[in-house]
Scaffold this motif. Structure first.
Motif, PDB file in Angstrom:
ATOM      1  N   THR A  54       0.769  -1.268  -0.069  1.00 49.53           N
ATOM      2  CA  THR A  54      -0.111   0.047  -0.005  1.00 49.53           C
ATOM      3  C   THR A  54       0.718   1.194  -0.020  1.00 49.53           C
ATOM      4  OG1 THR A  54      -0.004   0.369   2.448  1.00 49.53           O
ATOM      5  CG2 THR A  54      -1.799  -1.192   1.250  1.00 49.53           C
ATOM      6  N   LEU A  55       2.104   1.022   0.157  1.00 49.79           N
ATOM      7  CA  LEU A  55       3.059   2.267   0.361  1.00 49.79           C
ATOM      8  C   LEU A  55       3.478   2.602  -1.105  1.00 49.79           C
ATOM      9  CD1 LEU A  55       5.218   1.460   3.133  1.00 49.79           C
ATOM     10  CD2 LEU A  55       3.302   3.166   3.229  1.00 49.79           C
ATOM     11  N   SER A  56       3.755   3.842  -1.489  1.00 51.66           N
ATOM     12  CA  SER A  56       4.509   4.413  -2.603  1.00 51.66           C
ATOM     13  C   SER A  56       5.479   5.608  -2.188  1.00 51.66           C
ATOM     14  CB  SER A  56       3.255   5.215  -3.343  1.00 51.66           C
ATOM     15  OG  SER A  56       2.760   6.205  -2.558  1.00 51.66           O
ATOM     16  N   LEU A  57       6.075   5.980  -3.235  1.00 49.93           N
ATOM     17  CA  LEU A  57       7.305   7.075  -2.993  1.00 49.93           C
ATOM     18  C   LEU A  57       6.483   8.172  -2.152  1.00 49.93           C
ATOM     19  CD1 LEU A  57       9.222   6.981  -6.248  1.00 49.93           C
ATOM     20  CD2 LEU A  57      10.079   6.171  -4.006  1.00 49.93           C
ATOM     21  N   ASP A  58       5.265   8.589  -2.430  1.00 47.33           N
ATOM     22  CA  ASP A  58       4.707   9.613  -1.751  1.00 47.33           C
ATOM     23  C   ASP A  58       4.732   9.577  -0.370  1.00 47.33           C
ATOM     24  OD1 ASP A  58       4.135  10.969  -4.152  1.00 47.33           O
ATOM     25  OD2 ASP A  58       2.225  10.095  -4.378  1.00 47.33           O
ATOM     26  N   LYS A  61       8.124  10.626   0.637  1.00 51.27           N
ATOM     27  CA  LYS A  61       8.199  12.011   0.439  1.00 51.27           C
ATOM     28  C   LYS A  61       7.597  12.982   1.394  1.00 51.27           C
ATOM     29  CE  LYS A  61       8.245  11.777  -4.822  1.00 51.27           C
ATOM     30  NZ  LYS A  61       7.586  11.895  -5.940  1.00 51.27           N
ATOM     31  N   ARG A  62       6.451  12.402   2.096  1.00 50.54           N
ATOM     32  CA  ARG A  62       5.893  13.100   3.332  1.00 50.54           C
ATOM     33  C   ARG A  62       6.998  13.371   4.327  1.00 50.54           C
ATOM     34  NH1 ARG A  62       0.877  10.293   2.092  1.00 50.54           N
ATOM     35  NH2 ARG A  62       1.500   8.867   3.566  1.00 50.54           N
ATOM     36  N   ILE A  63       7.456  12.410   4.487  1.00 46.38           N
ATOM     37  CA  ILE A  63       8.478  12.382   5.715  1.00 46.38           C
ATOM     38  C   ILE A  63       9.560  13.358   5.510  1.00 46.38           C
ATOM     39  CG2 ILE A  63      10.291  10.819   6.828  1.00 46.38           C
ATOM     40  CD1 ILE A  63       8.830   8.548   6.584  1.00 46.38           C
ATOM     41  N   VAL A 129       0.314   8.201   9.403  1.00 44.04           N
ATOM     42  CA  VAL A 129       0.925   6.918   8.394  1.00 44.04           C
ATOM     43  C   VAL A 129       2.429   7.346   8.235  1.00 44.04           C
ATOM     44  CG1 VAL A 129       0.847   6.285   6.183  1.00 44.04           C
ATOM     45  CG2 VAL A 129      -1.075   6.738   7.250  1.00 44.04           C
ATOM     46  N   SER A 130       2.840   8.622   8.372  1.00 41.37           N
ATOM     47  CA  SER A 130       4.205   8.876   8.328  1.00 41.37           C
ATOM     48  C   SER A 130       5.079   8.432   9.658  1.00 41.37           C
ATOM     49  CB  SER A 130       4.398  10.325   8.064  1.00 41.37           C
ATOM     50  OG  SER A 130       3.805  10.651   6.871  1.00 41.37           O
ATOM     51  N   ILE A 131       4.357   8.915  10.848  1.00 41.91           N
ATOM     52  CA  ILE A 131       5.129   8.415  12.029  1.00 41.91           C
ATOM     53  C   ILE A 131       4.970   6.805  12.192  1.00 41.91           C
ATOM     54  CG2 ILE A 131       4.993   8.645  14.432  1.00 41.91           C
ATOM     55  CD1 ILE A 131       3.609  11.204  14.191  1.00 41.91           C
ATOM     56  N   GLY A 132       4.110   6.267  11.698  1.00 42.06           N
ATOM     57  CA  GLY A 132       4.059   4.789  11.850  1.00 42.06           C
ATOM     58  C   GLY A 132       5.077   4.270  11.067  1.00 42.06           C
ATOM     59  N   LEU A 133       4.848   4.703   9.848  1.00 38.63           N
ATOM     60  CA  LEU A 133       5.966   3.866   8.955  1.00 38.63           C
ATOM     61  C   LEU A 133       7.492   4.074   9.237  1.00 38.63           C
ATOM     62  CD1 LEU A 133       7.145   2.765   6.314  1.00 38.63           C
ATOM     63  CD2 LEU A 133       6.680   5.378   5.131  1.00 38.63           C
ATOM     64  N   LEU A 134       7.758   5.527   9.992  1.00 41.09           N
ATOM     65  CA  LEU A 134       9.043   5.835  10.450  1.00 41.09           C
ATOM     66  C   LEU A 134       9.478   5.042  11.446  1.00 41.09           C
ATOM     67  CD1 LEU A 134      11.937   7.139  10.146  1.00 41.09           C
ATOM     68  CD2 LEU A 134      10.753   8.890  11.392  1.00 41.09           C
ATOM     69  N   ALA A 179       8.567  -3.200  -3.735  1.00 38.05           N
ATOM     70  CA  ALA A 179       9.219  -3.483  -4.870  1.00 38.05           C
ATOM     71  C   ALA A 179       8.067  -4.162  -5.458  1.00 38.05           C
ATOM     72  CB  ALA A 179      10.140  -4.765  -4.776  1.00 38.05           C
ATOM     73  N   VAL A 180       7.157  -4.700  -5.245  1.00 33.87           N
ATOM     74  CA  VAL A 180       5.861  -5.344  -6.079  1.00 33.87           C
ATOM     75  C   VAL A 180       5.120  -4.044  -6.395  1.00 33.87           C
ATOM     76  CG1 VAL A 180       3.734  -6.922  -5.801  1.00 33.87           C
ATOM     77  CG2 VAL A 180       5.971  -7.584  -5.042  1.00 33.87           C
ATOM     78  N   HIS A 181       4.883  -3.283  -5.497  1.00 30.80           N
ATOM     79  CA  HIS A 181       3.975  -2.110  -5.776  1.00 30.80           C
ATOM     80  C   HIS A 181       4.882  -1.228  -7.066  1.00 30.80           C
ATOM     81  CE1 HIS A 181       1.515   1.482  -4.377  1.00 30.80           C
ATOM     82  NE2 HIS A 181       1.480   1.273  -5.665  1.00 30.80           N
ATOM     83  N   ALA A 182       5.972  -0.850  -6.843  1.00 30.84           N
ATOM     84  CA  ALA A 182       6.738  -0.416  -7.765  1.00 30.84           C
ATOM     85  C   ALA A 182       6.623  -0.969  -9.266  1.00 30.84           C
ATOM     86  CB  ALA A 182       8.276  -0.083  -7.443  1.00 30.84           C
ATOM     87  N   ILE A 183       6.799  -2.194  -9.320  1.00 29.69           N
ATOM     88  CA  ILE A 183       6.573  -3.107 -10.581  1.00 29.69           C
ATOM     89  C   ILE A 183       5.370  -3.161 -11.166  1.00 29.69           C
ATOM     90  CG2 ILE A 183       7.183  -5.464 -11.667  1.00 29.69           C
ATOM     91  CD1 ILE A 183       9.532  -5.534  -9.548  1.00 29.69           C
TER      92      ILE A 183
END
Length: 335
Positions: A54-58, A61-63, A129-134, A179-183
């Protein structure tokens, strides 16, 4: 796919009751889930692989765009919850493996459920989401370090195993999901509808394993204080997270507004208890009782988070507080 979506919506709506019913079944019939004890790390990897999908570069980028709030929120999480765990263990005189379990869940990153609670309360979901990701990406390094610092007085901490297990079940699955999302990009969206249900089923399996392996010790004198300690841990986390964010508003009012305060409140108070239970079962395999606090936390923080988010929304509606309010106060009526 519509059937999957309907099942996912149903499971999300009744998840707490399903968890309680599943825990009761495993308590009385422990054979049901005992087989999965050796595979809990794989089930957690599935959850975090789904997170990566569910993650993307965006999201990254928010971080970069709001580094101060994300970094400060993550630091608050890794300061408040571990220290609260240690304090509660001392107040309630917990020791041994139970204390290790309480501290372990306190050292975990923030739980993904906090994203939902932040959304329901009209908090800043992007910040959440950004805090959770980091905090999740930092987990393989933070958990062994904090456990060695805070819990080594009770037992020798398997620092290397904690690190390797966290690396295996956190960073690698997330990286693969990315990687799967990007591909495959748009094609991934076809399966994302099933991810909530898959994650919840995986959590149910982990909870079932913990209850099964601990069914004889779950409600004994040794564990009698775990539930109130877990409840206080979570509730105090909310309170201190909110007070911390209010303090940060005084320092940086542009960034730590009302919506951001809600997000940080949930990010601090809610833990990735599934990771805590998995690490307990893998790194402390000889003492599965270490996983009990994480299991109790998993059930309780979903209940408390739902209640708090609903109260916050009703409170704001009743007082006419806008979602983008600076301090969470009603807007003055202009003539």
């Amino acid at each position: 796919m519509q059937k999957v979506q309907r099942f996912s919506d149903w499971l999300t709506k009744w998840f707490i009751l399903v968890v309680l019913a599943w825990a009761a079944i495993n308590f009385f019939v422990p054979q049901i889930s005992i087989w999965a004890r050796s595979y809990t790390n794989y089930f957690l990897s599935i959850i975090l692989f789904g997170m990566g999908l569910t993650l993307s570069l965006d999201d990254f980028k928010r971080i970069v765009k709001m580094p101060l709030m994300v970094i400060v929120g993550t630091i608050a999480h890794y300061l408040i919850m571990p220290l609260l765990a240690v304090l509660l263990c001392r107040i309630f005189r917990l020791d041994g493996m139970i204390a290790v379990g309480v501290i372990l869940v306190g050292c975990c990153p923030s739980g993904t459920s906090s994203n939902v609670m932040s959304y329901l309360s009209r908090g800043d979901v992007a910040l959440d989401v950004s805090i959770g990701l980091l905090s999740t990406l930092c987990a393989p390094f933070m958990i062994p370090m904090l456990m060695n610092l805070l819990a080594s007085q009770y037992v020798a901490i398997p620092t290397k195993q904690l690190f390797l297990t966290a690396l295996e079940v956190v960073l690698i699955p997330i990286a693969l999901g990315l990687a799967v999302h990007a591909i495959f990009k748009e094609k991934v969206q076809k399966v994302t509808a099933a991810l909530p249900a898959v994650s919840q089923i995986a959590i149910l399996v982990i909870i079932g394993v913990v209850v099964s392996v601990n069914h004889a010790k779950l409600f004994t004198a040794a564990t009698a204080l775990v539930l109130p300690v877990v409840m206080l841990h979570n509730l105090c986390g909310y309170g201190l997270g909110f007070l911390f964010s209010r303090l940060m508003y005084r320092i940086y009012p542009k960034g730590f507004r009302y919506a951001q305060q809600k997000a940080i409140t949930f990010e601090v108070g809610m833990q990735d208890s599934g990771l805590g239970a998995t690490l307990a079962l893998q790194a402390f395999a000889a003492d599965p009782i270490v996983a009990i606090p994480s299991t109790f936390f998993s059930v309780w923080h979903n209940i408390s988070g739902s209640v708090l988010s609903a109260w916050w929304r009703r409170h704001d509606d009743r007082l006419g507080i806008a979602a983008d309010s600076a301090q969470g106060r009603p807007e003055p009526v202009r003539a």
